[in-house]
Design a protein around this motif. Structure first.
Motif, PDB file in Angstrom:
ATOM      1  N   GLN A 246       0.871  -1.156   0.000  1.00 44.56           N
ATOM      2  CA  GLN A 246       0.000   0.000   0.000  1.00 44.56           C
ATOM      3  C   GLN A 246       0.906   1.202   0.000  1.00 44.56           C
ATOM      4  OE1 GLN A 246      -3.511  -0.508   1.272  1.00 44.56           O
ATOM      5  NE2 GLN A 246      -3.095  -2.557   0.625  1.00 44.56           N
TER       6      GLN A 246
ATOM      7  N   ALA B  52     -14.204  -6.770  -9.773  1.00 41.09           N
ATOM      8  CA  ALA B  52     -13.155  -5.856  -9.338  1.00 41.09           C
ATOM      9  C   ALA B  52     -11.851  -6.256  -9.999  1.00 41.09           C
ATOM     10  CB  ALA B  52     -12.987  -5.937  -7.838  1.00 41.09           C
ATOM     11  N   PRO B  53     -11.081  -5.270 -10.350  1.00 41.20           N
ATOM     12  CA  PRO B  53      -9.798  -5.599 -10.966  1.00 41.20           C
ATOM     13  C   PRO B  53      -8.938  -6.334  -9.956  1.00 41.20           C
ATOM     14  CG  PRO B  53      -9.933  -3.276 -10.399  1.00 41.20           C
ATOM     15  CD  PRO B  53     -11.281  -3.864 -10.150  1.00 41.20           C
TER      16      PRO B  53
ATOM     17  N   ALA C  97      -0.843   3.917  -9.915  1.00 37.78           N
ATOM     18  CA  ALA C  97      -1.797   4.590  -9.029  1.00 37.78           C
ATOM     19  C   ALA C  97      -3.217   4.199  -9.355  1.00 37.78           C
ATOM     20  CB  ALA C  97      -1.630   6.093  -9.149  1.00 37.78           C
ATOM     21  N   ILE C  98      -3.408   3.794 -10.568  1.00 39.25           N
ATOM     22  CA  ILE C  98      -4.766   3.447 -10.944  1.00 39.25           C
ATOM     23  C   ILE C  98      -5.217   2.184 -10.274  1.00 39.25           C
ATOM     24  CG2 ILE C  98      -6.164   2.667 -12.860  1.00 39.25           C
ATOM     25  CD1 ILE C  98      -4.726   4.650 -14.546  1.00 39.25           C
ATOM     26  N   LYS C  99      -4.295   1.299 -10.082  1.00 39.00           N
ATOM     27  CA  LYS C  99      -4.702   0.056  -9.442  1.00 39.00           C
ATOM     28  C   LYS C  99      -5.276   0.365  -8.084  1.00 39.00           C
ATOM     29  CE  LYS C  99      -1.148  -2.417 -11.785  1.00 39.00           C
ATOM     30  NZ  LYS C  99       0.283  -2.565 -11.717  1.00 39.00           N
ATOM     31  N   PRO C 100      -6.355  -0.253  -7.778  1.00 39.16           N
ATOM     32  CA  PRO C 100      -6.983   0.047  -6.495  1.00 39.16           C
ATOM     33  C   PRO C 100      -6.036  -0.356  -5.391  1.00 39.16           C
ATOM     34  CG  PRO C 100      -8.133  -1.694  -7.666  1.00 39.16           C
ATOM     35  CD  PRO C 100      -7.074  -1.232  -8.560  1.00 39.16           C
ATOM     36  N   LYS C 101      -5.786   0.567  -4.543  1.00 38.54           N
ATOM     37  CA  LYS C 101      -4.859   0.249  -3.488  1.00 38.54           C
ATOM     38  C   LYS C 101      -5.586  -0.053  -2.210  1.00 38.54           C
ATOM     39  CE  LYS C 101      -3.136   3.855  -5.005  1.00 38.54           C
ATOM     40  NZ  LYS C 101      -2.466   5.126  -5.233  1.00 38.54           N
ATOM     41  N   VAL C 102      -6.865   0.115  -2.310  1.00 35.14           N
ATOM     42  CA  VAL C 102      -7.637  -0.087  -1.102  1.00 35.14           C
ATOM     43  C   VAL C 102      -7.741  -1.562  -0.847  1.00 35.14           C
ATOM     44  CG1 VAL C 102      -9.767   0.391   0.016  1.00 35.14           C
ATOM     45  CG2 VAL C 102      -8.978   1.823  -1.837  1.00 35.14           C
ATOM     46  N   ARG C 103      -7.523  -1.937   0.337  1.00 34.62           N
ATOM     47  CA  ARG C 103      -7.768  -3.321   0.670  1.00 34.62           C
ATOM     48  C   ARG C 103      -9.234  -3.398   0.953  1.00 34.62           C
ATOM     49  NH1 ARG C 103      -4.828  -7.580   3.899  1.00 34.62           N
ATOM     50  NH2 ARG C 103      -5.979  -9.255   2.980  1.00 34.62           N
ATOM     51  N   GLN C 104      -9.992  -3.882   0.009  1.00 34.76           N
ATOM     52  CA  GLN C 104     -11.433  -3.784   0.170  1.00 34.76           C
ATOM     53  C   GLN C 104     -11.948  -4.919   1.019  1.00 34.76           C
ATOM     54  OE1 GLN C 104     -10.745  -3.809  -3.606  1.00 34.76           O
ATOM     55  NE2 GLN C 104     -11.663  -1.883  -4.219  1.00 34.76           N
TER      56      GLN C 104
END
Lengths: 409, 733
Positions: B53, B102-103, B87-94
């Motif tokens: 992250q 979701a990607p 940065a585009i990659k979701p960095k949120v740990r969902q």
């Protein structure tokens, strides 16, 4: 006395009609307090009774013990409203549809809190999900033209939602989670605004299903821990716990369950009721009989209102003492909780939380000089918990903090 | 590292998480079954490389993530700070919130985190073959005699008194004079003060006062233990040598060569010794070692449990390092090639620490030390591996050699002497002073012709660091700061002009101070004050500047609470804190640690500072902290540790013995100003009296309820998560 909005009854009628258990106390439920629909909109922005935790009101509404005659009365009372409520204003009738919840009727300003209140009336919908659906409605109704504006608008909405009921942990967690998604998911930043917006709405709607699915996952995960012939002590009513036990029954496990009474709202009785329908041998204990029966118990299984950063849980009053007793007798304490209940809170002790108050009916008049502890929940520190069954897997308490750090930092 | 062996477990929670909710339930269950046994208690103490992250901390501006990071290539996916695509990659740990489509997250990296950029070969720590001293932040005590001078961070008069009391008064030394000197420029408020007192004067006075005692007081107390230790070490060395030989005949002595090469780097002035000279030196050293080993064999080495354990502890690290790291280091050093590939290897292996009960090594270290010190004589058995020197032996030497040394930058020299004299104490103050000294040095730095800025400057910094280490062992926070700076230097693009590079570095350093210390403190204060309620009685121990800030801030915003300040001899640091708290109008109770079990009854919360927090949640802090925490735990009082995240370290420590700092033993012996209780005043050199003045201790994580850091409030079990997730960011900022 509970105040409940009349529309709840419609919900309950649409869903499975609650059956009147023996312990029902009709006099605790007064219909007269149900405000007329229009007035409800006006004062909805204000938590009607700050002395009573809205979270527990909802729970009581969902799990509460309702007599049939009261139900009939209530139906009569709301009857006219449901007719005129067809104008698309947030009536409970459309709450079943995913696309529903376009709460902002024509002419009336959109209010996220109304929206939220409509969503959360669905008995199967978790509070966090309701919050997220309400926020999705904010997006839908938003006139923002840039992501930034939308973010600000959402922030405002989530703040007001959180302020509306500070006692609900999953509401806060749900708002945070969604905000987190909106502000941090940079995937959205490079998209065209409208598609980003619709994607957000889509996410929010999916969340509902996911929360259902989370319960399934937890139920499946926990099957390994329920062995034939075991005795499980449960406390209060939890949808996840019920799901776990249901699945165990489906898997042909043979076990028996001790249900605590779960004062003051007697939610344990409801659970016992549900379990009896599944033909699970159930025994009901009064809350103070926990230590007495603990030596027969093989494991303690509880739900949670919220899972905090230390890995401890906040749950119905009495969980802490059960965990203490179980710990001292070396019985495992398992917690079933969906991951959206993970909250960035870190209570150091019992008093270190926003108190959620709830009136208690003692059956006899209490002299005014006597103080009554009306807290509805307590905090169980992580050292008394064995494992958490979550949709992220079976976790030790210490992993909760890891997940939260990953999520929020 | 054990990373690969963790793979299956990663699959359970980490590898699979992005789609966590989406996949079929059956899958989940299967995974969970497989994973159940993993999710045991210790699960998280192992660092699992989760997806990285790189989100900015809330308090820091988000823009910091957008800074282009100079590194690219292999780790572009976590260097997401750098390129917009990452940065585009979701960095949120969902958590529980990801739709089916979701990607997917980039696969969990199996590599362990942050590339360590510091360049060990250049460093010259006293340990002969050590890698960078940076990597060994912890207590290596070279000069401890300062302990007495570091004394309480008390206002001037106090300091003066103590100093006078403690100083080995000799000859022309006049305490009053030193008082003047030290006090006038800046009393260097120890806890709150993060300013470097402009201490020219004080330096001089210190020079003066130390100019007397004997230079070489003694040799080591030789003993069976020492010899066996020597044996163990040399055996390890030999083994590694053999290894090296096997690999290439040519680089026969490369391991040793590295050691020696470290030497010149620390003293650039000495220029490069010729190859033959170096070779000769190696040979002689090796001969010495073999001799030592033989000797060791002879002595039957009363093999007490401790000895063997010491061996065991020592061998693995050294073997590993010498065998793996050294050759590669040597190679890269020689070729001058990019050191990147070796980085990972190096940081995995803990750098060997100087063991001060190892005679030959100590001799070696001494030979190239700038600061000459004399070992104290009667050292406590268990702590012989830590350096302990007689007081007042260094400065005269330093003074005499002032012009002989390589041109040490005056700012560096000043700060070093302040460490030596104890004018700067407190983790943050020391760290800031050091980093600012580096900043000065970098400003005045000119790349020599035919040299490369990145490499030459790193060497320079390393030599400065070794000088600091000789003055006083580095704290862990300083180690982390050095690591950061070296990393920045290593990552400077080659195309940058010198002046640009220098300004960039200076601004980086400023940012480090600002973000990691000053703003971090503000965030901690904000978090911690939420845990203070009206009517609380808060206990603190010693003088921690962050705790002081918390108390003052809570008072400022109108919370009603009482403070109990617990203090202990010999430093009595609490008095300075107490003074400042009282001045601000807080209501305080002051007592010594002896009364802690009594006073704990009324306490509702314990706030403690920390020198460092280690990966297993152990809190490494001023000696006495552990006792306070234990008592608090026994009384069920929450113990809150306040510590900036840059002080976290991935090391694990179980006791206070292996690494610690020894203070001036006389300090425990004497009570200044109380002649009537100085029964022991002339006994310090008795053979049958061993004095122990420990500086730090390790508080086990069970006693800690919460750690407040700039990343929020976390349980002690989550320290490794912070270390894992943010080490990289910390290096990059």
């Amino acid at each position: 006395m509970w105040r409940r909005s009349a529309s709840f009854i419609l919900d309950n009628r649409n869903a499975a009609p609650p059956q009147p258990p023996a312990a029902a106390k009709p006099d605790t439920l007064t219909l007269s307090s149900a405000p007329p629909p229009t007035a409800a909109m006006a004062d909805a922005l204000q938590n009607p009774n700050p002395n009573i935790s809205a979270y527990y009101q909802t729970r009581a509404a969902h799990h509460g013990v309702v007599t049939s005659d009261w139900l009939a009365q209530a139906q009569a009372a709301v009857g006219p409203r449901s007719v005129e409520g067809g104008d698309g204003s947030s009536s409970a009738a459309d709450s079943g549809g995913v696309g529903g919840g376009g709460g902002g009727g024509v002419g009336r300003p959109f209010s996220v809190i109304d929206e939220f209140n409509n969503w959360r009336k669905q008995p199967d919908l978790a509070e966090a999900v309701a919050a997220i659906r309400a926020l999705a409605a904010v997006i839908r109704n938003s006139e923002a033209t840039t992501m930034m504006e939308l973010e600000i608008e959402l922030k405002k909405a989530s703040d007001s939602l959180k302020a509306w009921d500070t006692t609900s942990i999953s509401l806060t967690a749900g708002c945070d989670l969604f905000m987190r998604y909106v502000t941090r998911t940079s995937a959205l930043e490079y998209e065209e605004f409208n598609s980003a917006k619709s994607r957000l709405i889509e996410r929010a709607e999916k969340f509902g299903e996911i929360s259902q699915k989370a319960r399934r996952i937890i139920a499946m995960l926990s099957q390994d821990f329920i062995f034939d012939g075991c005795t499980i002590l449960v406390h209060g009513f939890s949808r996840v716990v019920l799901e776990v036990l249901k699945t165990a029954v489906q898997n042909k496990k043979v076990f028996r369950v001790f249900c605590t009474e779960g004062r003051p709202d007697r939610s344990g009785l409801r659970l016992a009721n549900e379990l009896a329908k599944l033909d699970v041998p159930v025994k009901i204990l009064i809350d103070s009989a926990v230590a007495y029966t603990m030596d027969e118990v093989d494991m303690v299984l509880v739900g949670a209102d919220g899972v905090v950063e230390s890995g401890g849980i906040i749950n119905l009053m009495g969980t802490y003492q059960i965990a203490l007793v179980a710990h001292s007798m070396n019985k495992p304490v398992y917690v079933a909780a969906e991951s959206y209940k993970f909250a960035r809170l870190y209570p150091l002790d019992q008093k270190d939380m926003a108190p959620a108050l709830r009136p208690i009916d003692f059956g006899v008049p209490i002299p005014s000089k006597v103080e009554v502890e009306t807290s509805a929940r307590d905090y169980t520190p992580p050292q008394y918990l064995t494992l958490l069954f979550t949709d992220l897997g079976v976790l030790t308490p210490s992993v909760v903090s890891d997940e939260l750090i990953q999520l929020y930092l | 590292m054990a990373v690969t062996s963790l793979a299956p477990r990663i699959g359970v929670r980490h590898g699979g998480w992005p789609l966590k909710l989406a996949p079929q339930v059956a899958n989940e269950v299967a995974m969970a079954r497989a994973g159940l046994s993993y999710n045991r208690k210790d699960h998280k103490s192992i660092s699992i490389p989760g997806p990285f992250q790189t989100l900015a901390i809330p308090i820091l501006s988000r823009s910091s993530t957008d800074r282009p990071s100079p590194d690219g290539g292999a780790d572009s996916d976590d260097g997401s700070a750098a390129d917009p695509h990452a940065a585009i990659k979701p960095k949120v740990r969902q958590v529980g919130f990801v739709p089916r489509n979701a990607p997917p997250e980039p696969p969990a990296r199996s590599q362990s985190y942050p590339a360590e950029a510091s360049s060990p070969p250049l460093s010259d720590s006293p340990a002969g073959n050590s890698l960078s001293p940076v990597m060994i932040p912890p207590p290596r005590h070279l000069s401890d005699n300062l302990a007495a001078y570091r004394t309480p961070a008390v206002p001037v008069p106090e300091t003066a008194r103590r100093r006078a009391g403690h100083s080995p008064v000799v000859g022309s030394y006049d305490p009053a004079e030193s008082l003047l000197g030290t006090s006038s420029p800046a009393p260097s408020p120890p806890s709150s003060g993060r300013l470097i007192g402009d201490g020219e004067f004080s330096d001089e006075s210190w020079l003066l006062r130390r100019s007397n005692s004997a230079k070489f007081a003694s040799s080591f107390p030789g003993g069976g233990f020492d010899l066996t230790a020597v044996k163990a070490v040399s055996a390890a060395d030999l083994a590694s040598d053999a290894n090296v030989k096997k690999t290439t005949e040519k680089s026969k002595g490369s391991a040793l060569e590295v050691k020696n090469e470290a030497i010149p780097s620390s003293k650039p002035l000495k220029a490069k010794t010729t190859k033959s000279e170096r070779r000769a030196l190696q040979e002689s050293q090796r001969a010495a070692k073999v001799a030592g080993r033989v000797e060791g064999n002879k002595s039957t080495a009363a093999a007490s449990g401790r000895v063997t354990s010491a061996k065991a502890a020592k061998q693995p690290t050294q073997k590993k390092d010498v065998a793996s790291a050294a050759p590669s280091v040597a190679a890269s050093e020689k070729k001058g090639s990019d050191r990147a590939p070796e980085k990972d290897k190096k940081k995995d292996a803990p750098a060997p620490r100087m063991q001060f009960d190892d005679k030959s090594r100590v001799e070696k270290a001494k030979r190239r030390a700038v600061v000459n010190q004399t070992e104290a004589r009667n050292r406590v058995e268990l702590f012989r591996h830590l350096p302990q020197y007689e007081q007042g032996t260094q400065l005269p030497d330093l003074e005499s050699k002032f012009f002989l040394h390589e041109p040490m930058h005056p700012a560096i020299y000043k700060v070093g002497l302040q460490y030596l004299a104890g004018d700067i104490s407190g983790g943050n103050a020391r760290c800031i002073a050091m980093v600012q000294a580096f900043q000065e040095a970098i400003k005045d730095y000119v790349t020599p012709t035919e040299k490369n800025l990145n490499r030459d400057l790193t060497a320079k910094i390393s030599s400065y660091v070794s000088f600091f280490t000789e003055c006083r062992p580095l704290s862990i926070s300083m180690g982390n700061a050095i690591r950061f700076i070296k990393n920045r230097i290593a990552k400077l693009p080659l195309s940058l002009s010198e002046s640009d590079a220098k300004t960039l570095l200076c601004s980086d350093i400023d940012r480090f101070i600002n973000e990691k210390i000053i703003v971090a403190d503000q965030v901690i204060v904000r978090h911690a004050t939420t845990k203070i309620r009206d009517g609380d009685v808060l206990l603190t121990y010693g003088a921690s500047c962050i705790v002081e800030m918390i108390l003052l801030y809570a008072h400022e915003i109108g919370k009603q609470f009482r403070v109990v300040v617990i203090d202990s001899r010999p430093k009595l640091e609490g008095q300075s804190l107490l003074r400042r708290l009282i001045a601000k109008g807080l209501s305080c109770t002051y007592t010594h640690i002896n009364a802690v079990s009594y006073i704990m009854h009324e306490v509702t919360g314990v706030f403690l500072g920390a020198s460092s927090v280690l990966s297993n949640g152990t809190v490494y802090s001023r000696v006495g902290t552990a006792s306070v925490a234990m008592v608090a735990n026994a009384f069920r009082v929450p113990v809150i540790i306040c510590c900036e995240a840059y002080k976290f370290h991935e090391r694990v420590q179980l006791d206070s013995i292996c690494f610690n700092e020894l203070g001036d033993p006389d300090a425990v012996l004497k009570v200044p100003g109380r002649m009537d209780v100085n029964y022991l005043s002339n006994l310090q050199n008795r053979e049958n009296l061993q004095l122990l003045n420990l500086m730090y201790d390790a508080t086990p994580s069970e006693y800690v309820s919460m750690i407040v850091t700039d990343y929020g409030m976390i349980p002690p079990t989550s320290v490794p998560v912070i270390v894992r997730e943010y080490r990289r960011e910390q290096l990059l900022i």
